[in-house]
Design a protein around this motif. Sequence first.
Motif, short mmCIF file in Angstrom:
data_model
loop_
_atom_site.label_atom_id
_atom_site.label_comp_id
_atom_site.label_asym_id
_atom_site.label_seq_id
_atom_site.Cartn_x
_atom_site.Cartn_y
_atom_site.Cartn_z
N ASP A 22 -11.72 -34.88 32.57
CA ASP A 22 -11.30 -35.65 33.74
C ASP A 22 -9.94 -35.16 34.21
N MET A 23 -9.78 -35.02 35.52
CA MET A 23 -8.55 -34.45 36.09
C MET A 23 -8.19 -35.13 37.40
N ILE A 24 -6.95 -34.88 37.85
CA ILE A 24 -6.51 -35.22 39.20
C ILE A 24 -5.98 -33.95 39.84
N HIS A 25 -6.45 -33.66 41.04
CA HIS A 25 -5.93 -32.52 41.79
C HIS A 25 -4.85 -33.03 42.74
N ALA A 26 -3.60 -32.60 42.51
CA ALA A 26 -2.47 -33.08 43.31
C ALA A 26 -1.46 -31.95 43.45
N ASP A 27 -0.95 -31.78 44.66
CA ASP A 27 0.08 -30.77 44.94
C ASP A 27 -0.35 -29.38 44.48
N GLY A 28 -1.63 -29.09 44.65
CA GLY A 28 -2.13 -27.77 44.31
C GLY A 28 -2.31 -27.52 42.83
N GLU A 29 -2.21 -28.56 42.00
CA GLU A 29 -2.34 -28.42 40.55
C GLU A 29 -3.42 -29.36 40.02
N TYR A 30 -4.00 -28.96 38.89
CA TYR A 30 -4.97 -29.81 38.20
C TYR A 30 -4.28 -30.48 37.00
N HIS A 31 -4.14 -31.79 37.08
CA HIS A 31 -3.52 -32.57 36.02
C HIS A 31 -4.66 -33.10 35.12
N VAL A 32 -4.71 -32.65 33.88
CA VAL A 32 -5.80 -33.04 32.99
C VAL A 32 -5.49 -34.42 32.39
N LEU A 33 -6.40 -35.36 32.58
CA LEU A 33 -6.21 -36.72 32.09
C LEU A 33 -6.75 -36.89 30.68
N GLU A 34 -7.94 -36.41 30.44
CA GLU A 34 -8.55 -36.54 29.11
C GLU A 34 -9.73 -35.58 29.00
N ILE A 35 -10.15 -35.35 27.77
CA ILE A 35 -11.34 -34.54 27.50
C ILE A 35 -12.27 -35.39 26.65
N ASN A 36 -13.42 -35.71 27.19
CA ASN A 36 -14.39 -36.53 26.47
C ASN A 36 -15.32 -35.61 25.67
N VAL A 87 -2.46 -31.65 22.55
CA VAL A 87 -3.11 -30.33 22.51
C VAL A 87 -3.17 -29.72 23.92
N LEU A 88 -3.27 -30.56 24.95
CA LEU A 88 -3.24 -30.03 26.31
C LEU A 88 -1.90 -29.37 26.60
N ASN A 89 -0.83 -30.04 26.24
CA ASN A 89 0.50 -29.47 26.45
C ASN A 89 0.66 -28.17 25.67
N ALA A 90 0.14 -28.13 24.45
CA ALA A 90 0.27 -26.95 23.61
C ALA A 90 -0.46 -25.73 24.20
N HIS A 91 -1.46 -25.99 25.05
CA HIS A 91 -2.22 -24.89 25.65
C HIS A 91 -1.83 -24.64 27.11
N GLY A 92 -0.66 -25.15 27.50
CA GLY A 92 -0.15 -24.87 28.83
C GLY A 92 -0.89 -25.57 29.95
N LEU A 93 -1.61 -26.63 29.62
CA LEU A 93 -2.33 -27.39 30.64
C LEU A 93 -1.46 -28.54 31.12
N LEU A 94 -1.46 -28.76 32.41
CA LEU A 94 -0.65 -29.81 33.01
C LEU A 94 -1.30 -31.16 32.76
N GLY A 116 -3.68 -38.38 43.88
CA GLY A 116 -4.41 -37.18 44.25
C GLY A 116 -5.90 -37.43 44.26
N ARG A 117 -6.68 -36.37 44.10
CA ARG A 117 -8.14 -36.45 44.12
C ARG A 117 -8.67 -36.36 42.69
N LEU A 118 -9.49 -37.33 42.31
CA LEU A 118 -10.11 -37.31 41.00
C LEU A 118 -11.23 -36.28 40.95
N CYS A 119 -11.32 -35.59 39.84
CA CYS A 119 -12.42 -34.64 39.66
C CYS A 119 -12.70 -34.50 38.18
N SER A 120 -13.84 -33.93 37.87
CA SER A 120 -14.19 -33.69 36.48
C SER A 120 -14.99 -32.41 36.37
N VAL A 121 -15.08 -31.90 35.15
CA VAL A 121 -15.88 -30.70 34.93
C VAL A 121 -16.46 -30.77 33.52
N ASP A 122 -17.70 -30.34 33.38
CA ASP A 122 -18.33 -30.20 32.06
C ASP A 122 -18.17 -28.76 31.59
#
Length: 418
Positions: free
Chosen positions: A280-294, A124-131, A210-216
Amino acid sequence: MQRIAFLRSAHIKRADPYIHGIAPVLTALGAEARLFHTHADCDCDPRLFPGTIERLDPAAAPDEFVARVRAWGADAAVSISLPDENALRDAVVKAKLEADGVRTVMTPLAATRVLCDKWETKRVLNAHGLLTPPGVLVDSDLLNGRALPVPAYPDAVRLAAHDLGHPLLAKPLWDSTSMGIEFLPDPASLDRYLAARPAAHAVLEKCVTGRLCSVDIVGAGGQYTVMPLVWTGTAGGPPAFTFEDLRYVDPTQGDDFAPTARRLVDLCTELGVEGSVNVDMIHADGEYHVLEINPRIGGATTLSIAASGLNTFVALLAILDGTWPTRTEAPAERLAVECLTANPTPTLLDELGARVDLVTCHDLVIDGHDHGGILTFTVEPGDERRVLKELTELCAQTGFIPAPMLDKIRRLLTRAAR
């Protein structure tokens, strides 16, 4: 509403102090609350929750939750459980309670199932254009010969891994909080992983540095508020304990997150998310790579609230009573910091609270293991140098923050002060 059930499966101390923000809301609603929980150490100090407390066995099935909530006479319920397996339980409870007319704030079961499953989430992440890091599904039934015999299957996985490129991470499909993840730096480690015949399905995923980050993200019905970005450590090697590194919100960082945030909100809208999710995400090369959504509140929810001033637990009640959204934006207004410490004494906490804006500090016990004290404090803009001086002096006297962690706090506050 007269009686609101709160469903919980981690120690309620981890929601302190912000869970107490629901007390005036309950008063305004003329309602009482009861915490239905499965944490063995939560029986109970009434100071931990603004209502009564009822314990269930950790193995309690959804039907037992439903029966106990109904027996109490609840006419509404709110899920504040974690991790994911308990979010799934609460989604089942929601379906059963709402069939009986008991309004329940929790993401619906269909969406919760998608978000608990790392492979379905990736789709579903890929379907919504999320990296998201490229990966391949590994079927443990085929590896273990539990289904149709497919002798070529391990080689098919190896070739897919070759296309992805090492290093890789093998992530159990349904686990969370970094549990069960294996770091596979080279083809030989992949061979060992496959030969061990993992018991559960997994996602084999490219390891991003990259740098790990998260957002609620909090809300319902297409109305969502994105909480501040929380920086949680570094990625690119073997997985670390979730709380091991310095975790913080810095108002000066994350300006480039807006496009990713918009896509995440669109995804939440399509899924029908109700309540809070943690990304949960990783910020790398100026992009946010989404790992999972809890599909639940996150381990950094306290930091999000501390930095923004938007209380997630109060927001859940606003969703329940139809007054949401109370705030459409929740930018970081102050620096918020969280780290592990030695278990501090009450005297030390009193001294610390006199020197800094202490949010909370409590023992972090997970699966019976005491990891020390988890300390959260905030720093108003312009107050960084004073707070750093106070912490440095107190640590010199007590050593309650380990030197490497204090050095990370020093670098953070020094940078923010500029």
